[in-house]
Write a protein that holds these residues in place. Structure first.
Motif, mmCIF file in Angstrom:
data_model
loop_
_atom_site.group_PDB
_atom_site.id
_atom_site.type_symbol
_atom_site.label_atom_id
_atom_site.label_comp_id
_atom_site.label_asym_id
_atom_site.label_seq_id
_atom_site.Cartn_x
_atom_site.Cartn_y
_atom_site.Cartn_z
ATOM 1 N N LEU A 1 0.820 -1.207 0.000
ATOM 2 C CA LEU A 1 0.000 0.000 0.000
ATOM 3 C C LEU A 1 0.860 1.266 0.000
ATOM 4 N N VAL A 2 1.902 1.280 0.837
ATOM 5 C CA VAL A 2 2.771 2.467 0.902
ATOM 6 C C VAL A 2 3.533 2.652 -0.408
ATOM 7 N N ALA A 3 4.104 1.567 -0.945
ATOM 8 C CA ALA A 3 4.880 1.664 -2.187
ATOM 9 C C ALA A 3 3.979 2.050 -3.361
ATOM 10 N N ASP A 4 2.786 1.467 -3.432
ATOM 11 C CA ASP A 4 1.883 1.785 -4.537
ATOM 12 C C ASP A 4 1.376 3.222 -4.434
ATOM 13 N N ARG A 5 1.146 3.702 -3.218
ATOM 14 C CA ARG A 5 0.710 5.092 -3.026
ATOM 15 C C ARG A 5 1.800 6.062 -3.486
ATOM 16 N N ASP A 6 3.049 5.771 -3.123
ATOM 17 C CA ASP A 6 4.149 6.614 -3.577
ATOM 18 C C ASP A 6 4.280 6.577 -5.096
ATOM 19 N N ARG A 7 4.096 5.397 -5.667
ATOM 20 C CA ARG A 7 4.190 5.266 -7.128
ATOM 21 C C ARG A 7 3.132 6.118 -7.820
ATOM 22 N N ARG A 8 1.912 6.064 -7.323
ATOM 23 C CA ARG A 8 0.827 6.841 -7.929
ATOM 24 C C ARG A 8 1.051 8.346 -7.789
ATOM 25 N N ARG A 9 1.511 8.773 -6.609
ATOM 26 C CA ARG A 9 1.744 10.202 -6.398
ATOM 27 C C ARG A 9 2.860 10.715 -7.302
ATOM 28 N N ARG A 10 3.938 9.951 -7.411
ATOM 29 C CA ARG A 10 5.042 10.371 -8.262
ATOM 30 C C ARG A 10 4.635 10.401 -9.732
ATOM 31 N N ARG A 11 3.854 9.425 -10.139
ATOM 32 C CA ARG A 11 3.404 9.397 -11.538
ATOM 33 C C ARG A 11 2.497 10.588 -11.842
ATOM 34 N N ALA A 12 1.618 10.924 -10.882
ATOM 35 C CA ALA A 12 0.724 12.060 -11.076
ATOM 36 C C ALA A 12 1.484 13.377 -11.183
ATOM 37 N N LEU A 13 2.637 13.465 -10.492
ATOM 38 C CA LEU A 13 3.439 14.684 -10.511
ATOM 39 C C LEU A 13 4.480 14.682 -11.628
ATOM 40 N N GLY A 14 4.507 13.601 -12.414
ATOM 41 C CA GLY A 14 5.472 13.516 -13.504
ATOM 42 C C GLY A 14 6.877 13.236 -13.051
ATOM 43 N N MET A 15 7.037 12.656 -11.861
ATOM 44 C CA MET A 15 8.358 12.359 -11.317
ATOM 45 C C MET A 15 8.735 10.902 -11.604
ATOM 46 N N PRO A 16 10.040 10.567 -11.579
ATOM 47 C CA PRO A 16 10.441 9.162 -11.742
ATOM 48 C C PRO A 16 9.784 8.291 -10.671
ATOM 49 N N HIS A 17 9.308 7.111 -11.066
ATOM 50 C CA HIS A 17 8.600 6.258 -10.119
ATOM 51 C C HIS A 17 8.814 4.791 -10.472
ATOM 52 N N ARG A 18 8.587 3.951 -9.477
ATOM 53 C CA ARG A 18 8.703 2.510 -9.692
ATOM 54 C C ARG A 18 7.535 2.024 -10.554
ATOM 55 N N SER A 19 7.771 0.978 -11.296
ATOM 56 C CA SER A 19 6.684 0.348 -12.034
ATOM 57 C C SER A 19 5.879 -0.527 -11.088
ATOM 58 N N LEU A 20 4.667 -0.886 -11.518
ATOM 59 C CA LEU A 20 3.828 -1.753 -10.685
ATOM 60 C C LEU A 20 4.492 -3.107 -10.486
ATOM 61 N N ARG A 21 5.194 -3.582 -11.510
ATOM 62 C CA ARG A 21 5.886 -4.869 -11.378
ATOM 63 C C ARG A 21 6.947 -4.804 -10.292
ATOM 64 N N ALA A 22 7.697 -3.681 -10.242
ATOM 65 C CA ALA A 22 8.733 -3.541 -9.213
ATOM 66 C C ALA A 22 8.115 -3.518 -7.822
ATOM 67 N N VAL A 23 6.964 -2.860 -7.699
ATOM 68 C CA VAL A 23 6.274 -2.828 -6.408
ATOM 69 C C VAL A 23 5.833 -4.230 -6.005
ATOM 70 N N LEU A 24 5.316 -4.994 -6.968
ATOM 71 C CA LEU A 24 4.857 -6.350 -6.672
ATOM 72 C C LEU A 24 6.027 -7.262 -6.293
ATOM 73 N N VAL A 25 7.156 -7.097 -6.975
ATOM 74 C CA VAL A 25 8.332 -7.911 -6.644
ATOM 75 C C VAL A 25 8.815 -7.585 -5.232
ATOM 76 N N ARG A 26 8.842 -6.294 -4.913
ATOM 77 C CA ARG A 26 9.267 -5.890 -3.575
ATOM 78 C C ARG A 26 8.317 -6.431 -2.517
ATOM 79 N N THR A 27 7.025 -6.344 -2.784
ATOM 80 C CA THR A 27 6.036 -6.862 -1.837
ATOM 81 C C THR A 27 6.171 -8.373 -1.681
ATOM 82 N N GLY A 28 6.422 -9.048 -2.791
ATOM 83 C CA GLY A 28 6.593 -10.495 -2.730
ATOM 84 C C GLY A 28 7.796 -10.889 -1.896
ATOM 85 N N GLY A 29 8.891 -10.125 -2.041
ATOM 86 C CA GLY A 29 10.074 -10.411 -1.228
ATOM 87 C C GLY A 29 9.807 -10.241 0.257
ATOM 88 N N VAL A 30 9.108 -9.155 0.613
ATOM 89 C CA VAL A 30 8.762 -8.934 2.022
ATOM 90 C C VAL A 30 7.832 -10.031 2.523
#
Length: 399
Positions: free
Chosen positions: A194-223
């Motif tokens: 939830l935290v990583a996906d929220r940051d991803r959405r906010r950064r994308r909305a602001l046009g800033m570099p952001h993680r892809s959804l796949r990267a977020v899912l991989v990170r979540t899977g590792g945790v």
């Protein structure tokens, strides 16, 4: 599977870029921890047994809490040498109030924690107003609070705690139902997503570099894999320790404070440059006082957990290698000695390395002298990595 593979490849590329830029993160300490675990498991097959892992998870809490407070101070580029004495003083105040004077445990516990907060506040305000380096002020505090502890304990020297009391059960109580540990693992994985996906959405909305959804899912899977593996190991012994639960909750809460609040951003700013922070209208006195107060509070909590582990308080409480281990845990975990870089989770990784070495030495009957040598070597390596990272960041214009 192809999506997961692409996400993993993207994560590897991110790690490579961070390493080239002098930002190794937690990778070195994770590698050291893996080497320590593999080595001691080869020497003794009981090292990674559920019983030993459970004992390690409880043993890290007391010193780990103190190390978390040290992280706050190191982020300012300062050092707190009084945490050991504050932890002993808080434990002594609790023991004397509860055992000798019959004060209810919950009230004695609150007073003990407040003693640590007041001690840290006094030191922090002194540092901020006099501009004397924190290690000098806290060195004086080390002697002062240790003297007060001896005065509080009096002639008895040692006070034994009630083994069935509130404080004693902090490190002896276990949630034996499997669902508790697995539920906590699920909550941790969900929170990371939830935290990583929220940051991803906010950064994308602001046009800033952001993680892809796949990267977020991989990170979540590792945790998730890590969390459920730990939960499985703990459930094979006695379940989730209450001490570990409290420790993780406090670490996560303070991580949010550091990385998601205005106060936390001010702490990092002061670690970068105090003069620049003053010119940016940051209340330097308040921030430095608050940081040392946080360190004192965490030292008091750590002292109570250490007393809980042995169900007693003595004139040696807070002494010995406690201070060294707390500082080493923060540094080994990746908190920079130069200030401005580190998280509360750094202390968790660092104390896990130190306690794993201590546990491995104990079950292999290795002399304590060797333990000190190995821990010192790991600490020296961490300092070298920190220094090299700093130089690399300066070369890339990041420091």
């Amino acid at each position: 599977m192809r999506a997961v593979a692409r996400g993993a490849h993207g994560a590897v590329e991110v790690v490579r870029r961070r390493l080239r830029a002098g930002e190794p993160g937690s990778l070195p300490v994770v590698l050291v921890l893996a080497v320590v675990w593999i080595t001691f498991q080869c020497l003794n097959q009981n090292f990674l047994s559920p019983r030993n892992l459970s004992n390690i998870s409880v043993d890290i809490v007391g010193t780990g809490l103190i190390a978390v407070g040290i992280v706050f101070v190191l982020l300012l580029g300062q050092l707190d040498l009084s945490v050991g004495s504050i932890s002993g003083l808080a434990a002594a105040v609790f023991a004397v109030l509860n055992v000798n004077h019959g004060v209810p445990e919950w009230l004695a516990l609150v007073v003990a924690v407040l003693v640590g907060t007041v001690a840290g506040t006094v030191q922090g305000y002194s540092v901020a107003r006099t501009r004397v380096p924190a290690f000098v002020v806290t060195l004086a505090g080390l002697l002062t609070w240790n003297g007060l502890m001896l005065s509080v304990l009096g002639d008895s020297g040692t006070v034994n705690l009630d083994e069935d009391g509130l404080v004693a059960r902090l490190t002896s109580y276990y949630f034996t139902h499997d669902a508790v540990a697995y539920g906590l693992a699920a909550v941790a994985a969900a929170a990371v997503f939830l935290v990583a996906d929220r940051d991803r959405r906010r950064r994308r909305a602001l046009g800033m570099p952001h993680r892809s959804l796949r990267a977020v899912l991989v990170r979540t899977g590792g945790v998730a894999v890590l969390s459920f593996s730990v939960a499985y190991a703990l459930n094979r012994f006695q379940g989730l320790p209450l001490a570990l639960l409290i420790f993780l909750v406090l670490v996560a809460a303070l991580d949010v404070v550091l990385r998601r609040t205005h106060y936390g951003r001010q702490v990092y700013a002061l670690g970068g440059s105090i003069e620049a922070s003053r010119r940016a209208s940051i209340d330097v006195t308040w921030v430095q006082t608050a940081v040392l107060a946080t360190s004192g509070t965490m030292a008091a909590l750590g002292g109570l957990f250490l007393a809980s582990r042995i169900t007693s308080v003595s004139q040696t409480s807070g002494s010995g290698v406690l201070l060294v281990n707390a500082i080493a845990a923060a540094v080994i975990g990746g908190t920079s000695l130069f200030g401005g870089r580190g998280t509360t989770w750094s202390a968790v990784l660092g104390i896990l390395v130190i306690q794993s070495i201590a546990s491995g030495m104990a079950i292999t009957d290795t002399p304590p002298a060797v333990q000190f040598v190995i821990t010192g070597g790991v600490l020296f390596a961490a300092v070298v990595v920190d220094s090299l990272s700093r130089r690399s960041q300066e070369a890339h214009g990041r420091a």
